[in-house]
Design a protein around this motif. Structure first.
Motif: not given
Lengths: 114, 114, 114, 114, 114, 114
Positions: C18, C21, C23, C25-26, C28-30, C32-33, C35-38
């Motif tokens: 994934i 490929q 993309n 935006n995808l 960046r979203f991943w 974030l997935d 860094s949000t738990y750091s």
């Protein structure tokens, strides 16, 4: 005040406060929320309809309002809109019906603001 | 009347009526709703944040308000709160954004009641 | 092969494809997935329990597995884990029960890998 | 047997049994499921992407597979597909990620069947 | 082994482990899960159909299986079952269709066990 | 104006507009929404309770109101209603509680209209 103006005013006021608080991850997430709908292999108009149908099946009235505003800017016609409504109702079921009612009310007001 | 006071008054009035009706299973379920958040291996503060993030990803505004009140009692800071918001937005997606706006509005009012 | 190893292998393989490929935006979203738990105002351990309870009420088995792995790394105890389970069951209802069964099975295997 | 062939075979077998039972309302509902995606003000290709994104945010793997098959028939490109994935991940949150992995695996197999 | 026997065996094994761990709130919740479906103002048969339709619209295959087993014990007919299916499909939308396929497969096996 | 009258008036007004627009698939879907609850192997009263519990676990207040009105017409007793509430709370979890409060308020008003 109208439902369109109310929605936009509240949204803008609270978004300002949330972004001001300075949580980096939340700000990045919101930035993504803008960039994901920008022109790409798919045109903005299609992307906004994708955002609308997703918001309808997940039954988020404020998200629906936001994407209705964007669809209106992208000159989605009422006939096209109803085809999005039909898919949302079929996929999401009859629980989408009340959201369809409120969506049409908002859409009608958007037309009068032209 | 404030949104905090409105919420609490309506909640208390209707809960009283529901419990008065005397359905045993419903009463047991509601009793569980209290005991599950009591001090255990995890402190109440953590449990209330768990209740809050669950309510956010499931997008239940009244549940969010209830747990915001409890988080406030448990002295969750605004910085900690925004980290809960960030996780809720990430896990639950952009449909959580409108609930985040309303959550912050409620939180701000809770601060003024101190 | 074990359910833990299977999950990790499939996850790694498909994530690689994934991200390859391209993309933006995808990706960046991943990002974030992650860094949000750091570590932040809240410790990683609490954040991972927040991720776990959210995944349970939204009933995403693979998300549950991912956060169980992280909770295990953060030395969440089985007693603490069951308090997260209890909140997830209460908030999300009896539809969370089958996911609780599969979560415990995965957790048990994680213990044996120590 | 492949995941595409497995899915289609099981789907066909069980659909046949369900329709044979003769519940009129269920049959009408399923007929609607076909007609709603037919050419209209919006082209079939756009409608199938609307069906796909809805299935992704509602996290229904079999629905995703069905619409991936239709998107493939409609010559949606992999680049377009990833833009649908990006919107689904953003709107529906990180719980959509495991479904994105399985969607790509199915899509890759569809390419090999050309 | 059959899908009915597999489901029951796994359910029993894991339920035993979960209850053995001794989290009081979780055990109370599970006790409620039994008592709520017992005879009351509404007969058990109606309650089990209420549990089934809820499980279908929330799309929990294992919950569906559990209530199908109970409906079968309560002598719900196949014609009645399909009326429950029709309501679940209408209310919950086309995303309920794949669960309907699996539900019928399980129901058919239940018939052969008579 | 009462909440019952408000709900019915808005519903009727917007439904009229939506049907007038003439999207065939949407109209068929709405027609199905009526016929699915008609007398069959299951009595209307049971079907309306099935519609109600589905609406509760999916947490759609307007759908709940609609089915409460129909349950009232079908002479569902308050004791029976609370057994539906208990199942909805158990299956759907504590996030159903706020909807239960609003449901009871609506039900109480329905009683006064007799």
């Amino acid at each position: 005040m109208s439902i369109v103006a109310d929605f936009n005013a509240y949204r803008e006021k609270m978004n300002g406060k949330i972004l001001a608080q300075g949580n980096t991850n939340l700000k990045r997430f919101w930035a993504l929320d803008a960039s994901t709908y920008s022109e790409g292999a798919l045109p903005v108009k299609v992307k906004e309809m994708l955002g609308l149908v997703s918001s309808m099946v997940l039954r988020c009235d404020d998200c629906i309002r936001y994407h209705l505003g964007k669809c209106h800017e992208q000159q989605v016609t009422t006939e096209e809109l109803f085809e999005v409504f039909a898919i949302a109702n079929l996929v999401g079921g009859s629980i989408v019906i009340p959201h369809t009612r409120r969506a049409l009310e908002y859409w009608e007001e958007l037309q009068t603001l032209e």
